[in-house]
Design a protein around this motif. Structure first.
Motif, PDB file in Angstrom:
ATOM      1  N   LEU A   4       0.761  -1.158   0.127  1.00 30.92           N
ATOM      2  CA  LEU A   4       0.028   0.116  -0.064  1.00 30.92           C
ATOM      3  C   LEU A   4       0.714   1.214  -0.044  1.00 30.92           C
ATOM      4  CD1 LEU A   4      -2.387  -1.028   2.670  1.00 30.92           C
ATOM      5  CD2 LEU A   4      -2.895  -0.989   0.364  1.00 30.92           C
ATOM      6  N   VAL A   5       0.461   2.257  -0.834  1.00 39.76           N
ATOM      7  CA  VAL A   5       1.536   3.409  -1.064  1.00 39.76           C
ATOM      8  C   VAL A   5       0.476   4.606  -0.614  1.00 39.76           C
ATOM      9  CG1 VAL A   5       2.979   4.667  -2.339  1.00 39.76           C
ATOM     10  CG2 VAL A   5       2.917   2.164  -2.490  1.00 39.76           C
ATOM     11  N   GLU A   6       0.894   5.469   0.373  1.00 41.14           N
ATOM     12  CA  GLU A   6       0.055   6.501   0.330  1.00 41.14           C
ATOM     13  C   GLU A   6       0.809   7.577  -0.175  1.00 41.14           C
ATOM     14  OE1 GLU A   6      -0.098   4.161   4.533  1.00 41.14           O
ATOM     15  OE2 GLU A   6       1.416   4.578   2.931  1.00 41.14           O
ATOM     16  N   SER A   7      -0.038   8.829  -0.432  1.00 38.93           N
ATOM     17  CA  SER A   7       0.635   9.888  -1.092  1.00 38.93           C
ATOM     18  C   SER A   7      -0.378  11.106  -0.571  1.00 38.93           C
ATOM     19  CB  SER A   7       0.867   9.888  -2.645  1.00 38.93           C
ATOM     20  OG  SER A   7      -0.400   9.592  -3.335  1.00 38.93           O
ATOM     21  N   GLY A   8       0.250  12.316  -0.771  1.00 36.07           N
ATOM     22  CA  GLY A   8      -0.579  13.574  -0.765  1.00 36.07           C
ATOM     23  C   GLY A   8      -0.329  14.266   0.580  1.00 36.07           C
ATOM     24  N   GLY A   9       0.362  13.930   1.491  1.00 34.53           N
ATOM     25  CA  GLY A   9       0.706  14.715   2.598  1.00 34.53           C
ATOM     26  C   GLY A   9       1.739  15.715   2.284  1.00 34.53           C
ATOM     27  N   GLY A  10       1.833  16.393   3.168  1.00 35.43           N
ATOM     28  CA  GLY A  10       2.536  17.702   3.039  1.00 35.43           C
ATOM     29  C   GLY A  10       2.395  18.935   4.219  1.00 35.43           C
ATOM     30  N   LEU A  11       2.961  19.759   3.932  1.00 34.62           N
ATOM     31  CA  LEU A  11       2.813  21.036   4.783  1.00 34.62           C
ATOM     32  C   LEU A  11       1.691  22.167   4.465  1.00 34.62           C
ATOM     33  CD1 LEU A  11       3.622  22.643   7.329  1.00 34.62           C
ATOM     34  CD2 LEU A  11       5.318  23.920   5.778  1.00 34.62           C
ATOM     35  N   VAL A  12       0.619  22.285   5.504  1.00 37.55           N
ATOM     36  CA  VAL A  12      -0.526  23.223   5.072  1.00 37.55           C
ATOM     37  C   VAL A  12      -0.674  24.079   6.204  1.00 37.55           C
ATOM     38  CG1 VAL A  12      -2.195  21.394   5.800  1.00 37.55           C
ATOM     39  CG2 VAL A  12      -2.674  23.103   4.286  1.00 37.55           C
ATOM     40  N   GLN A  13      -1.242  25.166   5.987  1.00 42.96           N
ATOM     41  CA  GLN A  13      -1.537  26.151   6.806  1.00 42.96           C
ATOM     42  C   GLN A  13      -2.957  25.758   7.472  1.00 42.96           C
ATOM     43  OE1 GLN A  13      -1.461  30.182   5.267  1.00 42.96           O
ATOM     44  NE2 GLN A  13       0.538  30.280   5.335  1.00 42.96           N
ATOM     45  N   PRO A  14      -3.260  26.105   8.749  1.00 44.93           N
ATOM     46  CA  PRO A  14      -4.465  26.174   9.497  1.00 44.93           C
ATOM     47  C   PRO A  14      -5.602  26.447   8.727  1.00 44.93           C
ATOM     48  CG  PRO A  14      -2.818  26.719  11.108  1.00 44.93           C
ATOM     49  CD  PRO A  14      -2.226  26.887   9.870  1.00 44.93           C
ATOM     50  N   GLY A  15      -6.639  25.629   8.486  1.00 47.09           N
ATOM     51  CA  GLY A  15      -7.701  26.078   7.617  1.00 47.09           C
ATOM     52  C   GLY A  15      -7.531  25.669   6.253  1.00 47.09           C
ATOM     53  N   GLY A  16      -6.460  24.882   5.942  1.00 48.18           N
ATOM     54  CA  GLY A  16      -6.193  24.536   4.631  1.00 48.18           C
ATOM     55  C   GLY A  16      -6.455  23.095   4.297  1.00 48.18           C
ATOM     56  N   SER A  17      -6.468  22.388   3.102  1.00 45.98           N
ATOM     57  CA  SER A  17      -6.930  21.153   2.825  1.00 45.98           C
ATOM     58  C   SER A  17      -5.877  20.377   2.151  1.00 45.98           C
ATOM     59  CB  SER A  17      -8.239  21.119   1.763  1.00 45.98           C
ATOM     60  OG  SER A  17      -9.135  21.940   2.096  1.00 45.98           O
TER      61      SER A  17
END
Length: 125
Positions: A4-17
């Motif tokens: 299983l490979v997850e992707s899409g994580g990262g750094l985001v500001q509060p309130g972001g998606s």
């Protein structure tokens, strides 16, 4: 061996998606099984966030993410998603997808048999 490979994580500001994806290795069909998303913050237990059944597509969410996160599956792409909106700093964690060799599972980690390697989500200004 199921991968299983997850992707899409990262750094985001509060309130972001962010939208996380979970893809399976060739030959393993995700739509036959219940899928869960879990997360683990430093120094904390791994907790269940959301899950989706294979029988009728029913979904379940932890109270902490209800109304902000949405789990879905695209059987044609053999991928499960976690759409995360209105993110908060307390959502910061490594997020894991997991497969249960049943059609319906809950948010207990011991119900799941296969795990991805995780993707980091950091919510910070």
């Amino acid at each position: 061996q199921v991968q299983l490979v997850e992707s899409g994580g990262g750094l985001v500001q509060p309130g972001g998606s962010l939208r996380l994806s979970c893809a399976a290795s060739s030959g393993f069909t995700l739509d036959y099984y219940a899928i869960g998303w879990f997360r683990q913050a430093p120094g904390k237990w791994r907790e269940g966030v959301s899950c989706i059944s294979s029988s009728d597509g029913s979904t379940y969410y932890a109270d902490s993410v209800k109304g902000r996160f949405t789990i879905s599956r695209d059987n044609a792409k053999n991928t499960v998603y976690l759409q995360m909106n209105s993110l908060k700093p307390e959502d910061t964690a490594v997020y894991y997808c997991a497969v249960s060799r049943t059609v319906v599972a809950g948010l207990t980690r011991y119900e799941y048999d296969y795990w991805g390697q995780g993707t980091q989500v950091t919510v910070s200004s």
